[in-house]
Design a protein around this motif. Sequence first.
Motif, PDB file in Angstrom:
ATOM      1  N   CYS A 323       0.838  -1.209   0.000  1.00  0.00           N
ATOM      2  CA  CYS A 323       0.000   0.000   0.000  1.00  0.00           C
ATOM      3  C   CYS A 323       0.868   1.253   0.000  1.00  0.00           C
ATOM      4  CB  CYS A 323      -0.920   0.000   1.215  1.00  0.00           C
ATOM      5  SG  CYS A 323      -1.979  -1.467   1.334  1.00  0.00           S
ATOM      6  N   GLY A 324       2.038   1.149   0.646  1.00  0.00           N
ATOM      7  CA  GLY A 324       2.933   2.299   0.738  1.00  0.00           C
ATOM      8  C   GLY A 324       3.504   2.747  -0.583  1.00  0.00           C
ATOM      9  N   GLN A 325       3.384   1.915  -1.630  1.00  0.00           N
ATOM     10  CA  GLN A 325       3.835   2.354  -2.952  1.00  0.00           C
ATOM     11  C   GLN A 325       3.186   3.682  -3.335  1.00  0.00           C
ATOM     12  OE1 GLN A 325       4.086  -0.875  -6.140  1.00  0.00           O
ATOM     13  NE2 GLN A 325       2.793  -1.875  -4.608  1.00  0.00           N
ATOM     14  N   GLU A 381      -1.480  -5.965  15.395  1.00  0.00           N
ATOM     15  CA  GLU A 381      -0.755  -6.352  14.180  1.00  0.00           C
ATOM     16  C   GLU A 381      -1.557  -5.963  12.942  1.00  0.00           C
ATOM     17  OE1 GLU A 381       2.379  -7.764  13.785  1.00  0.00           O
ATOM     18  OE2 GLU A 381       2.509  -7.124  15.895  1.00  0.00           O
ATOM     19  N   MET A 382      -2.398  -4.952  13.072  1.00  0.00           N
ATOM     20  CA  MET A 382      -3.271  -4.580  11.969  1.00  0.00           C
ATOM     21  C   MET A 382      -2.489  -4.120  10.748  1.00  0.00           C
ATOM     22  SD  MET A 382      -4.862  -0.828  13.013  1.00  0.00           S
ATOM     23  CE  MET A 382      -5.909  -0.795  11.560  1.00  0.00           C
ATOM     24  N   THR A 383      -3.062  -4.351   9.597  1.00  0.00           N
ATOM     25  CA  THR A 383      -2.559  -3.825   8.334  1.00  0.00           C
ATOM     26  C   THR A 383      -3.713  -3.102   7.639  1.00  0.00           C
ATOM     27  OG1 THR A 383      -3.109  -5.774   7.021  1.00  0.00           O
ATOM     28  CG2 THR A 383      -0.962  -5.766   8.133  1.00  0.00           C
ATOM     29  N   CYS A 384      -3.439  -2.535   6.507  1.00  0.00           N
ATOM     30  CA  CYS A 384      -4.464  -1.785   5.772  1.00  0.00           C
ATOM     31  C   CYS A 384      -5.668  -2.664   5.429  1.00  0.00           C
ATOM     32  CB  CYS A 384      -3.876  -1.200   4.492  1.00  0.00           C
ATOM     33  SG  CYS A 384      -2.394  -0.183   4.747  1.00  0.00           S
ATOM     34  N   THR A 385      -5.419  -3.941   5.144  1.00  0.00           N
ATOM     35  CA  THR A 385      -6.506  -4.810   4.696  1.00  0.00           C
ATOM     36  C   THR A 385      -7.420  -5.251   5.836  1.00  0.00           C
ATOM     37  OG1 THR A 385      -4.994  -6.708   4.809  1.00  0.00           O
ATOM     38  CG2 THR A 385      -5.276  -5.638   2.672  1.00  0.00           C
TER      39      THR A 385
END
Length: 477
Positions: A323-325, A381-385
């Motif tokens: 996502c950081g792209q 441990e969350m991520t964008c998804t």
Amino acid sequence: MADSFGSRIWVIVLVTVALAATVAYMAYESEDQSELVKNLSRKLDSPSSAFPLDDHEIDIKRLTPTVVAQKRVISGSWVLQKDDQPRPRVVLPFSSLEDGPSTTDTLADDSHKQSNAEGFLGADACAACHETRHRGFLSTAHHQTSSAVTPDRILGSLDPPRNELETGDPDISLTMQATDGSVVQKVRLSDWSVNIPMDVITGSGKVAQTFLYWDNDRLFQAYASYFHGADQWLTSPGFEELDLQFNRVIRTECLECHVTYIQQTASPNHYQPSSAIWGVSCERCHGPGKSHVEFHTQNPDSNTAQHIVHPEKLSRERQLDLCGQCHSGSFDFKKPAFSFRPGDDISEFHHTLKPDFDDSGIHTSNQLARLQMSECFQKSEMTCTDCHDPHVAQRGDEIFFRQACLNCHDVEHCGMRPQLPSNIADQCVQCHMPSSEIDDLVGMKQQGLTLSMADHFIRIDHQHAKRIMERETGSTK
């Protein structure tokens, strides 16, 4: 004083001589050039190569009784103006007015059934085996963030009178219209006009659609954009109202976040049009699909995915890098554009220019860095998804985002819930991710319009919650 006075006299003399020479030169060039305007329009049936401007060519041409074109005012472009006015003006980056913008080999063709050199195929290559995912993905902003232009994909009106972009000068106007199977921005300067093609859409339409055009293999931005909130054609971000510049080059920094892949052939804006995979497709998160498709086509009974990346199997940091792209604000390249692959460390490819940037711009909202400031992020441990499913369109789905919050939180955790109006009590994002106004959309500001985006710094902000309550209830207590 005497020396100063003498210098001024010489300056006046020199300027007078130069002006006289220019007038005489233009008079010499004012013979009938009726074919010039016709040739300036796009030549759909006779592509020609672009060459640098020849310094030995004449640099002033009279196009009409009131409009002249000059070279060398802006490097590599023609500048068109009325005889006696510095503004308005039109800037055209074509090698010669006679050539104008030239066609390319893949206009209006986005099928891309053949792979490019890097093995990117486009989302449609995934449809045969992943029909449900593919069907849902087609409605996402990622998929729609760029595409080849067809009239039905343009959200703005192409019919009068709503297809006009009005300016503050009666001598200049733009009209967006379909003509001869293509879509153009017809630019009028006094008694002169030209059609600028609209070849590529960028932007999903949530905020706006901006348009790019090809001149052979060079890619430029057109002047007019469609803004969804205003439902109007307005000046594209960064352009001035009476300075119609069509020479803004489209660099790889722009394209890396709007297309899956395109091959650059020379800096700054030369590309291979047929290599383009429009939209940000499956392959930006899963990797180029050519080898994967070939293997499973030849081995239809294999149930183990080969030559493809499953993001959920990556570490948390590498998942965030996907996502950081594009969601880490503006950046410079450390390595060539489109060389990042899923599983790579994005810091080896991008240098983020303002990692702590907290203002909200259309390209600089910096969602990832803001999310990482959140206690939710730091204590899990969350991520964008965890909050976004990239395979389906979720914009405006308050129920979905509320449920994402309730996967970790109980309703009772909200201490202000008993005080909140019923119509916002279940809209977690409104209070905990306060929206901020986008501050770089000049065209909208000129119309007195604003747009905001959710801040991804998740937090408890009592003052913001109070403002929401006052707005919804009309109370100022």
